[in-house]
Design an enzyme around this catalytic site. Structure first.
Site, PDB file in Angstrom:
ATOM      1  N   LYS A 241     -33.031  26.076  10.820  1.00 31.94           N
ATOM      2  CA  LYS A 241     -32.902  26.889   9.614  1.00 31.94           C
ATOM      3  C   LYS A 241     -31.424  27.006   9.233  1.00 31.94           C
ATOM      4  O   LYS A 241     -31.066  26.864   8.061  1.00 31.94           O
ATOM      5  CB  LYS A 241     -33.498  28.291   9.845  1.00 31.94           C
ATOM      6  CG  LYS A 241     -35.015  28.290   9.933  1.00 31.94           C
ATOM      7  CD  LYS A 241     -35.588  29.634  10.394  1.00 31.94           C
ATOM      8  CE  LYS A 241     -37.113  29.544  10.516  1.00 31.94           C
ATOM      9  NZ  LYS A 241     -37.736  30.789  11.020  1.00 31.94           N
TER      10      LYS A 241
ATOM     11  N   GLN B 224     -36.240  36.328  13.530  1.00 27.75           N
ATOM     12  CA  GLN B 224     -37.139  35.325  14.089  1.00 27.75           C
ATOM     13  C   GLN B 224     -38.185  35.985  14.987  1.00 27.75           C
ATOM     14  O   GLN B 224     -37.869  36.828  15.820  1.00 27.75           O
ATOM     15  CB  GLN B 224     -36.312  34.284  14.879  1.00 27.75           C
ATOM     16  CG  GLN B 224     -37.111  33.114  15.416  1.00 27.75           C
ATOM     17  CD  GLN B 224     -37.661  32.187  14.350  1.00 27.75           C
ATOM     18  OE1 GLN B 224     -37.156  32.141  13.225  1.00 27.75           O
ATOM     19  NE2 GLN B 224     -38.695  31.446  14.678  1.00 27.75           N
TER      20      GLN B 224
ATOM     21  N   ASP C 250     -38.680  36.146   4.391  1.00 27.41           N
ATOM     22  CA  ASP C 250     -39.935  35.743   5.028  1.00 27.41           C
ATOM     23  C   ASP C 250     -41.140  36.179   4.194  1.00 27.41           C
ATOM     24  O   ASP C 250     -42.246  35.681   4.397  1.00 27.41           O
ATOM     25  CB  ASP C 250     -40.064  36.412   6.406  1.00 27.41           C
ATOM     26  CG  ASP C 250     -39.673  35.507   7.566  1.00 27.41           C
ATOM     27  OD1 ASP C 250     -39.844  34.281   7.440  1.00 27.41           O
ATOM     28  OD2 ASP C 250     -39.209  36.038   8.585  1.00 27.41           O
TER      29      ASP C 250
HETATM   30  N1  GUN Z   1     -41.534  32.346  13.953  1.00 23.88           N
HETATM   31  C1  GUN Z   1     -42.303  31.274  13.655  1.00 23.88           C
HETATM   32  N2  GUN Z   1     -42.391  31.104  12.327  1.00 23.88           N
HETATM   33  C2  GUN Z   1     -41.667  32.099  11.757  1.00 23.88           C
HETATM   34  C3  GUN Z   1     -41.374  32.460  10.417  1.00 23.88           C
HETATM   35  O1  GUN Z   1     -41.806  31.837   9.450  1.00 23.88           O
HETATM   36  N3  GUN Z   1     -40.579  33.543  10.249  1.00 23.88           N
HETATM   37  C4  GUN Z   1     -40.098  34.256  11.294  1.00 23.88           C
HETATM   38  N4  GUN Z   1     -39.338  35.298  11.038  1.00 23.88           N
HETATM   39  N5  GUN Z   1     -40.357  33.956  12.567  1.00 23.88           N
HETATM   40  C5  GUN Z   1     -41.137  32.884  12.778  1.00 23.88           C
END
Ligand code: GUN
Length: 285
Positions: free
Chosen positions: A55, A99, A122
């Site tokens: 990311k 995350q 998100d």
């Molecule tokens: N962990 C796995 N996928 C995601 C996501 O899309 N957002 C977040 N914050 N954590 C994740």
């Protein structure tokens, strides 16, 4: 399958994500400011560490001011909430992503609800989930948004189509159903308690599988010519990565299908960048 030559069109998520990211980079370069994205990683979960690095790199490549905050695994919930409050108040931060999963001493829902909804890239905050459910989407969860972009890029007709979403999670299934409904599909949500899942699937013109069960959807569950989107990423004991759909069987029947990996996954990150831009623009009026 009697017609051995029949095979689905493969939806190339990697290529579509690359094009989406390039278009975003062009838009961001023309802004005159850099949108800011801060990702918070608590603990050392190796899969999460890989996601967070991806990311961060993708955001930088798009011209976003990306920062990663790494906190120890024994971080308390009040300490994380204090960090979120600091980011909420920081005017250089347009997007906040904590995350998941979080260590057991921290309630994920408390953290999600502490994030400023205007910075919730998100799309997990109940206010943003509610707006989407109400047909007024603002910041939308990245994976279902990515699926919509794959369907658009593949020119899959949605108006009046029968869409089946397999899975009812708040991160994928529910927002996915809301987006498909917003595109005028006739939407069914199926789940672990659904009776005769195979029959429900066979009615679908568009099938989105998001259950996290390796190769659960078989080829004979798929309507010939249907579009199959596989959100699952499952690691088998032998190390292979497979989706929720039995790919070879399904590809022999479907009209179009996403591979795993290289289907939905790359679109999730592209949509995170798009959400960061959306949040940055909205915050500046
Ligand atoms: N962990 C796995 N996928 C995601 C996501 O899309 N957002 C977040 N914050 N954590 C994740």
């Amino acid at each position: 399958m009697t017609d051995a030559t029949r095979s689905a069109r493969v939806i190339d998520g990697k290529a579509i994500a690359r094009a989406t990211r390039a278009a975003l980079a062009t838009r961001i370069a023309g802004l005159g400011f850099r949108p800011g994205l801060t990702v918070v990683l608590v603990g050392e979960d190796p899969a999460s560490a890989v996601y967070v690095r991806s990311k961060d790199r993708a955001a930088r490549e798009a011209g976003i001011d990306a920062r990663t905050i790494r906190l120890p695994a024994d971080t308390t919930e009040p300490a994380l909430l204090a960090e979120v409050a600091r980011l909420n108040a920081d005017p250089t931060v347009d997007g906040i992503l904590v995350q998941l999963p979080l260590p057991p001493q921290i309630r994920a829902q408390a953290v999600i609800e502490a994030i400023d909804p205007a910075k919730d890239v998100d799309g997990f905050h109940p206010l943003n989930a509610g707006r989407l459910a109400d047909g007024r989407p603002t910041l939308v969860p990245c994976t279902p948004l990515g699926v919509m972009k794959l369907l658009a890029a593949t020119e899959v007709p949605l108006r009046g189509a029968r869409a089946l979403v397999l899975g009812r999670s708040g991160i994928v299934g529910r927002p996915m159903a809301a987006l498909l409904l917003g595109a005028d599909a006739t939407v069914t949500i199926a789940h672990s308690r659904t009776r005769d899942l195979a029959a429900e699937c066979r009615r679908a013109d568009v099938l989105v599988a998001a259950v996290g069960r390796p190769e659960m959807v078989r080829g004979d569950w798929i309507q010939p010519g249907a579009t199959v989107i596989d959100v699952g990423i499952n690691r088998l004991p032998d190390g292979r990565l497979v989706g929720d759909v039995a790919y070879a069987e399904a590809a022999a029947v479907a009209g179009a299908i996403t591979p795993v990996p290289g289907g939905v996954g790359p679109m999730t990150i592209a949509c995170l960048l798009e959400n960061t831009l959306t949040a940055a623009l909205a915050r500046r009026g």
